[in-house]
Write a protein that holds these residues in place. Sequence first.
Motif, PDB file in Angstrom:
ATOM      1  N   ALA A  92     -58.365 -64.907  56.227  1.00 36.33           N
ATOM      2  CA  ALA A  92     -57.643 -65.328  54.828  1.00 36.33           C
ATOM      3  C   ALA A  92     -58.744 -65.627  53.701  1.00 36.33           C
ATOM      4  CB  ALA A  92     -56.953 -66.897  55.132  1.00 36.33           C
ATOM      5  N   ASN A  93     -60.067 -65.845  54.170  1.00 35.76           N
ATOM      6  CA  ASN A  93     -61.203 -65.943  53.293  1.00 35.76           C
ATOM      7  C   ASN A  93     -61.640 -64.790  52.678  1.00 35.76           C
ATOM      8  OD1 ASN A  93     -62.458 -65.208  55.453  1.00 35.76           O
ATOM      9  ND2 ASN A  93     -63.605 -67.177  55.821  1.00 35.76           N
ATOM     10  N   GLY A  94     -61.078 -63.639  52.908  1.00 38.43           N
ATOM     11  CA  GLY A  94     -61.350 -62.412  52.409  1.00 38.43           C
ATOM     12  C   GLY A  94     -62.654 -61.778  53.473  1.00 38.43           C
ATOM     13  N   LEU A  95     -62.977 -62.468  54.335  1.00 37.63           N
ATOM     14  CA  LEU A  95     -64.003 -61.730  55.267  1.00 37.63           C
ATOM     15  C   LEU A  95     -63.614 -60.665  56.339  1.00 37.63           C
ATOM     16  CD1 LEU A  95     -66.374 -64.661  55.754  1.00 37.63           C
ATOM     17  CD2 LEU A  95     -67.112 -62.660  54.482  1.00 37.63           C
ATOM     18  N   PRO A  96     -64.380 -59.857  56.710  1.00 38.39           N
ATOM     19  CA  PRO A  96     -63.657 -58.894  57.857  1.00 38.39           C
ATOM     20  C   PRO A  96     -63.147 -59.635  59.097  1.00 38.39           C
ATOM     21  CG  PRO A  96     -65.732 -58.024  56.692  1.00 38.39           C
ATOM     22  CD  PRO A  96     -65.481 -59.418  56.547  1.00 38.39           C
ATOM     23  N   ASP A  97     -62.152 -59.315  59.624  1.00 34.77           N
ATOM     24  CA  ASP A  97     -61.563 -59.846  60.972  1.00 34.77           C
ATOM     25  C   ASP A  97     -61.895 -59.123  62.068  1.00 34.77           C
ATOM     26  OD1 ASP A  97     -60.266 -61.640  62.538  1.00 34.77           O
ATOM     27  OD2 ASP A  97     -58.124 -61.114  61.885  1.00 34.77           O
ATOM     28  N   TYR A 188     -70.988 -72.271  51.755  1.00 33.57           N
ATOM     29  CA  TYR A 188     -70.355 -70.961  51.972  1.00 33.57           C
ATOM     30  C   TYR A 188     -69.139 -70.685  51.635  1.00 33.57           C
ATOM     31  CZ  TYR A 188     -74.215 -70.357  55.696  1.00 33.57           C
ATOM     32  OH  TYR A 188     -75.453 -70.066  56.537  1.00 33.57           O
ATOM     33  N   GLY A 189     -68.250 -71.394  51.316  1.00 36.37           N
ATOM     34  CA  GLY A 189     -66.933 -71.235  50.947  1.00 36.37           C
ATOM     35  C   GLY A 189     -66.975 -70.861  49.504  1.00 36.37           C
ATOM     36  N   ALA A 190     -67.697 -71.587  48.616  1.00 37.87           N
ATOM     37  CA  ALA A 190     -67.647 -71.097  47.244  1.00 37.87           C
ATOM     38  C   ALA A 190     -68.446 -69.610  47.060  1.00 37.87           C
ATOM     39  CB  ALA A 190     -68.552 -72.179  46.515  1.00 37.87           C
ATOM     40  N   LEU A 191     -69.620 -69.677  47.719  1.00 40.12           N
ATOM     41  CA  LEU A 191     -70.460 -68.354  47.765  1.00 40.12           C
ATOM     42  C   LEU A 191     -69.516 -67.350  48.281  1.00 40.12           C
ATOM     43  CD1 LEU A 191     -73.518 -67.419  47.373  1.00 40.12           C
ATOM     44  CD2 LEU A 191     -73.473 -67.069  49.761  1.00 40.12           C
ATOM     45  N   VAL A 194     -67.064 -65.838  45.381  1.00 39.01           N
ATOM     46  CA  VAL A 194     -67.743 -65.124  44.508  1.00 39.01           C
ATOM     47  C   VAL A 194     -68.018 -63.584  45.006  1.00 39.01           C
ATOM     48  CG1 VAL A 194     -69.799 -64.873  43.149  1.00 39.01           C
ATOM     49  CG2 VAL A 194     -68.812 -67.198  43.295  1.00 39.01           C
ATOM     50  N   THR A 195     -68.452 -63.581  46.378  1.00 37.26           N
ATOM     51  CA  THR A 195     -68.971 -62.149  46.693  1.00 37.26           C
ATOM     52  C   THR A 195     -67.587 -61.308  47.056  1.00 37.26           C
ATOM     53  OG1 THR A 195     -70.924 -63.267  47.869  1.00 37.26           O
ATOM     54  CG2 THR A 195     -69.937 -60.997  49.038  1.00 37.26           C
ATOM     55  N   GLY A 196     -66.455 -62.017  47.169  1.00 31.62           N
ATOM     56  CA  GLY A 196     -65.353 -61.422  47.665  1.00 31.62           C
ATOM     57  C   GLY A 196     -64.806 -60.811  46.328  1.00 31.62           C
ATOM     58  N   ARG A 197     -65.224 -61.207  44.874  1.00 32.68           N
ATOM     59  CA  ARG A 197     -64.838 -60.468  43.992  1.00 32.68           C
ATOM     60  C   ARG A 197     -65.370 -59.092  43.681  1.00 32.68           C
ATOM     61  NH1 ARG A 197     -64.515 -65.055  39.172  1.00 32.68           N
ATOM     62  NH2 ARG A 197     -63.567 -63.381  37.988  1.00 32.68           N
ATOM     63  N   LEU A 198     -66.263 -58.847  44.586  1.00 36.57           N
ATOM     64  CA  LEU A 198     -66.834 -57.257  44.732  1.00 36.57           C
ATOM     65  C   LEU A 198     -65.917 -56.166  45.276  1.00 36.57           C
ATOM     66  CD1 LEU A 198     -70.510 -58.080  45.763  1.00 36.57           C
ATOM     67  CD2 LEU A 198     -69.786 -57.247  43.269  1.00 36.57           C
ATOM     68  N   GLY A 199     -64.799 -56.788  46.300  1.00 30.71           N
ATOM     69  CA  GLY A 199     -63.633 -56.049  46.675  1.00 30.71           C
ATOM     70  C   GLY A 199     -64.207 -55.171  47.808  1.00 30.71           C
ATOM     71  N   ASP A 220     -78.781 -72.784  69.608  1.00 26.71           N
ATOM     72  CA  ASP A 220     -77.614 -73.496  69.171  1.00 26.71           C
ATOM     73  C   ASP A 220     -77.854 -73.561  67.339  1.00 26.71           C
ATOM     74  OD1 ASP A 220     -76.587 -74.509  71.364  1.00 26.71           O
ATOM     75  OD2 ASP A 220     -77.850 -76.134  71.315  1.00 26.71           O
ATOM     76  N   ALA A 221     -79.135 -72.856  66.906  1.00 21.20           N
ATOM     77  CA  ALA A 221     -79.522 -73.049  65.570  1.00 21.20           C
ATOM     78  C   ALA A 221     -78.470 -72.332  64.737  1.00 21.20           C
ATOM     79  CB  ALA A 221     -81.125 -72.620  65.317  1.00 21.20           C
ATOM     80  N   GLY A 222     -77.798 -71.348  65.360  1.00 20.15           N
ATOM     81  CA  GLY A 222     -76.988 -70.548  64.271  1.00 20.15           C
ATOM     82  C   GLY A 222     -75.728 -70.853  64.408  1.00 20.15           C
ATOM     83  N   LEU A 223     -75.041 -71.861  65.063  1.00 19.74           N
ATOM     84  CA  LEU A 223     -73.806 -71.964  65.409  1.00 19.74           C
ATOM     85  C   LEU A 223     -72.904 -72.376  64.086  1.00 19.74           C
ATOM     86  CD1 LEU A 223     -74.171 -74.506  68.509  1.00 19.74           C
ATOM     87  CD2 LEU A 223     -73.245 -72.055  68.330  1.00 19.74           C
ATOM     88  N   SER A 224     -73.319 -72.745  63.198  1.00 19.66           N
ATOM     89  CA  SER A 224     -72.581 -73.310  61.839  1.00 19.66           C
ATOM     90  C   SER A 224     -72.535 -71.767  61.154  1.00 19.66           C
ATOM     91  CB  SER A 224     -73.272 -74.307  60.974  1.00 19.66           C
ATOM     92  OG  SER A 224     -73.226 -75.783  61.820  1.00 19.66           O
ATOM     93  N   TRP A 225     -73.504 -71.008  61.110  1.00 13.33           N
ATOM     94  CA  TRP A 225     -73.332 -69.942  60.478  1.00 13.33           C
ATOM     95  C   TRP A 225     -72.272 -69.131  61.177  1.00 13.33           C
ATOM     96  CZ3 TRP A 225     -73.613 -64.625  61.486  1.00 13.33           C
ATOM     97  CH2 TRP A 225     -73.994 -63.765  60.061  1.00 13.33           C
ATOM     98  N   ARG A 226     -72.393 -69.040  62.733  1.00 21.55           N
ATOM     99  CA  ARG A 226     -71.521 -68.128  63.162  1.00 21.55           C
ATOM    100  C   ARG A 226     -69.864 -68.774  63.027  1.00 21.55           C
ATOM    101  NH1 ARG A 226     -73.350 -68.363  69.501  1.00 21.55           N
ATOM    102  NH2 ARG A 226     -71.450 -67.136  69.384  1.00 21.55           N
ATOM    103  N   ASN A 227     -69.852 -69.888  62.911  1.00 21.60           N
ATOM    104  CA  ASN A 227     -68.461 -70.471  62.702  1.00 21.60           C
ATOM    105  C   ASN A 227     -67.680 -69.813  61.489  1.00 21.60           C
ATOM    106  OD1 ASN A 227     -66.260 -72.572  63.221  1.00 21.60           O
ATOM    107  ND2 ASN A 227     -66.971 -73.426  61.247  1.00 21.60           N
ATOM    108  N   ALA A 228     -68.716 -69.773  60.476  1.00 23.80           N
ATOM    109  CA  ALA A 228     -68.410 -68.693  59.238  1.00 23.80           C
ATOM    110  C   ALA A 228     -68.281 -67.397  59.338  1.00 23.80           C
ATOM    111  CB  ALA A 228     -69.139 -69.459  58.063  1.00 23.80           C
TER     112      ALA A 228
END
Length: 535
Positions: A92-97, A188-191, A194-199, A220-228
């Motif tokens: 839904a956020n444009g990132l690969p599933d 992350y969401g706002a970023l 923007v990146t998604g506009r590259l298509g 545990d240091a990468g958990l919030s990054w992995r969540n996104a």
Amino acid sequence: MRARSALILAALLAWPGAAPAATATIAEGVVYLETDGRPGRGPDEPGVAGVLVSNGRELVRTDAQGRYRLVVAQGQTVFVVKPEGYRFPARANGLPDFWKHYFPEGSPPLRYGGIAPTVPEHWDFALERAPATPAHGFEVLVFSDTQVKNLREVDYYLRDVVLPLAGRHAATFGTTLGDLVNDDMSLYGALDAVTGRLGVPWFPVPGNHDVDQDATRDEDAGLSWRNAYGPDTYALEEGGASFVFMDDVVHLPGQRPSYIGGLREDQFAFLEAYLATLPPERLVVLGFHIPLFDEDGRETFRHADRERLFTLLARFPRVLVLSGHNHTQRHYYHGPAEGWHGAAPLHEYNVGAVCGAFWSGAPDAEGIPDTTMADGTPNGHALLRVAADGSYALEWHPARVPQDDPAFTRAMALHAPRALRRGAYPSYGVYANVFMGDDGTEVEYRIDGGPWRPMRRVERPDPRLVLENVADDLAETPRGYDRSPEARPSMHLWRGVLATDLAPGEHHVEVRARGRWVGQAAASTTYRLVEVAAD
């Protein structure tokens, strides 16, 4: 079947540090071809055979019906290695599933959320048919260190880099090599919007400013990054090349510095298993945040990990390493001193930053900071071209190039004094910062159409940035939100001596460069010789 599942679980739980039985499961799913445009697998959507699926340590291939089975433990992420000829549907956020977390117990509480208790409803993954790779090969957009601190800088990223590219590139996919944000993961969401506009599908890696700083251990240091963004180490295949993107930031809570470059045991296990599936002639591209080479005499990437990595890569004659982090740009060629013993040096391209010098410097007419990096490289992005035969080419694309200034082109920027005394001792130089230059680059100059003479590569600060430093020093008030960085020695700067025995007046200086990563490039500038009467 139950007996086999029990044996697999027993084997898993026999590993050192294994999770309790209650937090391990068998993931059984299908990788299928999406054709009906509806969520979930439809009755007529066939399975795809031979696709690699991983839990971050092991890999399995789907059978003739697209089915797979994997043991999954608490905290692991199951993901698909993108096969050639396919692409992932978008979330839904444009990132690969292409991934699913298994966190039945959730993660430790973290400021930016970590990962909530999560158990997938199913373990199926969809693929879509991708357009055929062009006969000449394909392109990849390579970003590093967007490193936004706030929404104002997200807007800089949009106007400075993304909008000039959107709809004007031919890339198949893109990556950001870490430090997407500057510690504020709420951006992350706002970023991503923007990146998604590259298509194109975007495959980032985490950087040291993408870690949960309140995590009490590296795991545990990468958990919030992995969540996104999903797994922090994964692979994809395109046009005869394999790309492996890896988190190489080892979090060291309570220490100074608070991180070092390196890899975990599960990452080595995944990489070893994945490389074993590849033929030795294949081009392997690895994407990291922290470079593999030492910086300023410090061990910035653990040497033992580097040697182990190089051992795994030794049977591949064609390897390219992409890294970020330094906010400068250079080509580095690893050899025996670093533990690389291949037939040819291993090429690492340390990519310049999208944010340049952290979005610093005096703003232009559009309000965007100058943000030239400390080695004199303008901010921008890189482009990787991969040919059908596995060879590759690299380009650097500055975000902004002054119009009608022949001394500043997309490939280089020149500096020369405006005026010299005619007859002065010839010790004053013209400098050429060739942004993609390396030791093999030939740089020459000539004055007033005379003979071409070689310029000498020097490791010193770019005078163009030194001038910005002086202007910042002399300003009564700050010229921008943050001043430009202090100039540091550049690895791609050349110098030629300006003649002072010519006629009074203006003289034209031409510079040309040739090299593997530069191609052929040219720029020009002028200087004046002035008669000065003796006292």
